[in-house]
Each structure stands twice: as C-alpha cells, then as structure tokens.
Design an enzyme around this catalytic site. Structure first.
Site, PDB file in Angstrom:
ATOM      1  N   ASP A  59       0.862  -1.177   0.000  1.00 57.85           N
ATOM      2  CA  ASP A  59       0.000   0.000   0.000  1.00 57.85           C
ATOM      3  C   ASP A  59       0.903   1.233   0.000  1.00 57.85           C
ATOM      4  O   ASP A  59       1.706   1.409   0.932  1.00 57.85           O
ATOM      5  CB  ASP A  59      -0.877  -0.038   1.268  1.00 57.85           C
ATOM      6  CG  ASP A  59      -1.930   1.046   1.295  1.00 57.85           C
ATOM      7  OD1 ASP A  59      -1.683   2.145   0.745  1.00 57.85           O
ATOM      8  OD2 ASP A  59      -3.009   0.802   1.873  1.00 57.85           O
ATOM      9  N   TYR A 152      -9.667  16.283  -4.312  1.00 57.94           N
ATOM     10  CA  TYR A 152      -8.980  15.538  -5.377  1.00 57.94           C
ATOM     11  C   TYR A 152      -8.147  16.514  -6.204  1.00 57.94           C
ATOM     12  O   TYR A 152      -6.973  16.250  -6.500  1.00 57.94           O
ATOM     13  CB  TYR A 152      -9.978  14.779  -6.265  1.00 57.94           C
ATOM     14  CG  TYR A 152      -9.290  14.041  -7.397  1.00 57.94           C
ATOM     15  CD1 TYR A 152      -8.443  12.961  -7.149  1.00 57.94           C
ATOM     16  CD2 TYR A 152      -9.444  14.461  -8.730  1.00 57.94           C
ATOM     17  CE1 TYR A 152      -7.776  12.307  -8.188  1.00 57.94           C
ATOM     18  CE2 TYR A 152      -8.795  13.809  -9.770  1.00 57.94           C
ATOM     19  CZ  TYR A 152      -7.959  12.733  -9.491  1.00 57.94           C
ATOM     20  OH  TYR A 152      -7.303  12.085 -10.517  1.00 57.94           O
ATOM     21  N   PRO A 182      -4.054  13.464 -17.657  1.00 56.38           N
ATOM     22  CA  PRO A 182      -5.195  13.072 -18.492  1.00 56.38           C
ATOM     23  C   PRO A 182      -6.486  13.774 -18.087  1.00 56.38           C
ATOM     24  O   PRO A 182      -6.676  14.162 -16.935  1.00 56.38           O
ATOM     25  CB  PRO A 182      -5.332  11.566 -18.216  1.00 56.38           C
ATOM     26  CG  PRO A 182      -4.115  11.155 -17.442  1.00 56.38           C
ATOM     27  CD  PRO A 182      -3.642  12.394 -16.743  1.00 56.38           C
ATOM     28  N   PHE A 189     -11.520   4.141 -12.190  1.00 57.36           N
ATOM     29  CA  PHE A 189     -11.425   5.411 -11.456  1.00 57.36           C
ATOM     30  C   PHE A 189     -12.774   5.887 -10.887  1.00 57.36           C
ATOM     31  O   PHE A 189     -12.879   6.198  -9.698  1.00 57.36           O
ATOM     32  CB  PHE A 189     -10.842   6.467 -12.411  1.00 57.36           C
ATOM     33  CG  PHE A 189     -10.755   7.843 -11.834  1.00 57.36           C
ATOM     34  CD1 PHE A 189      -9.667   8.228 -11.062  1.00 57.36           C
ATOM     35  CD2 PHE A 189     -11.761   8.783 -12.063  1.00 57.36           C
ATOM     36  CE1 PHE A 189      -9.584   9.510 -10.533  1.00 57.36           C
ATOM     37  CE2 PHE A 189     -11.692  10.059 -11.537  1.00 57.36           C
ATOM     38  CZ  PHE A 189     -10.600  10.424 -10.771  1.00 57.36           C
TER      39      PHE A 189
END
Ligand code: NDP
Ligand code: 8X3
Length: 251
Positions: A59, A152, A182, A189
């Site tokens: 992780d 985000y 992108p 996603f």
C-alpha cells in the site's frame, strides 16, 4: 542489459496498460498494487512478452511497507530506469461542507504522500547512477478546479507542484521528470470515486468518446522513448469531446 520500469498501481487502468506497453517494448517490469491476485494474473500476461516481471504487493500510503518493498529489491532489480508514479484515486465528489474526511485522507495519503514515499525510495538509486526518468500521473484536475472536485483537485495540484520541484532537484543528476495529465479516461477510477456504484460511474462516460487506458500508456511510451537530450515536461491529454475539467460536448 534490458531496462527496468516500476509502475505503481498496475492492477488496473492506466497502470496496467502502461505495464503492458513497457513489456511489449522489451522493458523488464516491476508491477505494484494492493491486489496480489491481479498482480499475479498480470505477471503471467507480461511474461508472455518475454520480459522479466517482479510483483510487489504493498500500500503506497504505508511508509513502512514502501520502504520494505523497495528497499529490499533483489540485486538484479535494483537499477530502475523508469518510475511511473501512477497509483492514485478520487474518493467522493461533494462540496467541502459535505465532504467525508475519510475520503480526504485516502486521497491525500495516496496521491500525495504515497507518490512521495515511492519516489523517496527509488530516486536515490537514480541519482547515484546519474540516469533515470520519473513519470508522475497528474490530471486535468491538477491544472484547474471543477465543482465538488476540491480535495482531489488539491492532491493533483500537489502532484503538479511536486513534479516541478522534482525536476529542479533531479536536474544536476541527469534524471528526466515528466508529468502526464489526463482528462476523462474510462478505468475503475469512477467506480472507486463513487465507492463501488458502477451505474453512477458508467454515467460519467455516457454520450462522448472517453479516453481509454492505452491512450495514456501510449503517451507514457512516447515520453520515455525520446532521445536522451529531450524531456517532455508536461503533457495534458484530453478526449476530443472534453475542453476542461468540467466542460464536455455530449451527444
Ligand atoms: P484505476 O482505479 O483503474 O487504477 C488505480 C490504481 O491505483 C490501481 O491499480 C490501484 O491498485 C492503485 N492504487 C490505489 N490506491 C493504492 C494504494 N493505496 N496503494 C497502492 N496502489 C494503489 O484508476 P486509473 O487507472 O484511472 O488511475 C491511475 C492514475 O491516473 C491515478 O493517479 C488517477 O488519479 C489518474 N488519473 C485518472 C484519470 C481518469 O479519468 N481515469 C484522469 C486523470 C488522472 P490496488 O487497488 O490493487 O491497490
Ligand atoms: C481524473 C479525471 O475528471 O476527475 O483525474 O479530473 S477528473
């Protein structure tokens, strides 16, 4: 001797497609992610391309796990030429006043701190060898802010700033640093962003031709295959039907 790439978040989407394009071009590849079973399935597919493959299950949010995995690489995997910092996610899409702080922590810990932990573990070897190329996966969300994208977008703005900082730090050491940003790519996603709601996720991509993971993998291969004196600093890649983080031309 063949070159070595390390791709974080290779169990899905852009990372998986990037691992494949590296393998198709004869690059030995270290694939990472938390889902061990997927890593093993991908390992088999990549080995069909006649390259060496190492799987590392960890992780990126856990500094100890990152140090353990990347600080103890087998001798013949130590000399990493390409690091693709791809592991990342959006969690939730809501205003700050309604935001879920667990979502915020996941995004900040993964997209910012995870990218830093991995880079901290891999870049000293590049510096020592005076060669290497780090490719950070940013986003259109790191260039602008869209409604409810707040945290985000902040994490991807951080990736943008970290990339620029890294480029300055790596400059004397002959190490290239690139950011790929992108727009909408249909991967897992949005399923992750909407906490497993795949019906809501699929609506994101309705009515226009979204990018697919291979489109971004192709760009990554383009940047790593330039001549040694050429560095692509930054690349913003959008679907033709997307003009900004939130403006789409939908049928
Ligand atoms: P996916 O959800 O398909 O893939 C995300 C990958 O990241 C998975 O392999 C996942 O592996 C890995 N990952 C997530 N969290 C962790 C963690 N804590 N530790 C290790 N690995 C982790 O999404 P994409 O392929 O679309 O996303 C890849 C990158 O591209 C992300 O950084 C994303 O922000 C960025 N991006 C995506 C866009 C899009 O529209 N899809 C647009 C712009 C940027 P596992 O779950 O096995 O750990
Ligand atoms: C992922 C795509 O549209 O959420 O970075 O910015 S978007």
């Amino acid at each position: 001797m063949s070159k070595i790439a390390l791709v974080t978040g290779a169990t899905s989407g852009i990372g998986e497609a990037t691992a494949m394009i590296f393998a198709e071009n004869g690059i030995d590849i270290i694939i990472t992610g938390r889902r061990a079973e997927r890593l093993n399935i991908l390992k088999n597919k990549l080995q069909d391309k006649n390259v060496r493959v190492l799987t590392l299950c960890f992780d990126v949010r856990d500094e100890g796990e990152v140090k353990d995995a990347l600080g103890n690489l087998p001798k013949d995997w130590e000399e990493i030429d390409y690091l693709v910092n791809n592991a990342g996610l959006a969690a939730g899409l809501s205003s700050v006043q309604d935001g879920d702080t667990d979502d915020w922590n996941r995004m900040i810990d993964t997209n910012v701190k995870g990218l830093l932990y991995v880079t901290r573990a891999v870049s000293p070897g590049m510096v020592e060898r005076k060669k290497g190329h780090i490719i950070n996966i940013g986003s259109i969300a790191g260039k602008e802010v869209y409604p409810n994208g707040n945290v985000y977008c902040a994490t991807k703005h951080a990736v943008d700033a970290i990339t620029k900082g890294m480029r300055i730090d790596m400059l004397p050491h002959n190490i290239k640093v690139t950011q790929i940003c992108p727009g909408a790519v249909e991967t897992e996603f949005s399923i992750v962003r909407f906490h497993g709601d795949d019906v809501r996720a699929s609506k994101v991509y309705e009515g226009f031709d979204n990018l697919v993971a291979k489109d971004i993998a192709d760009c990554i291969w383009f940047v790593v295959s330039r001549a040694s004196h050429v560095n692509i600093n930054d690349m913003v890649v959008m679907p033709t039907a997307q003009a900004s983080g939130s403006i789409f031309h939908k049928k």
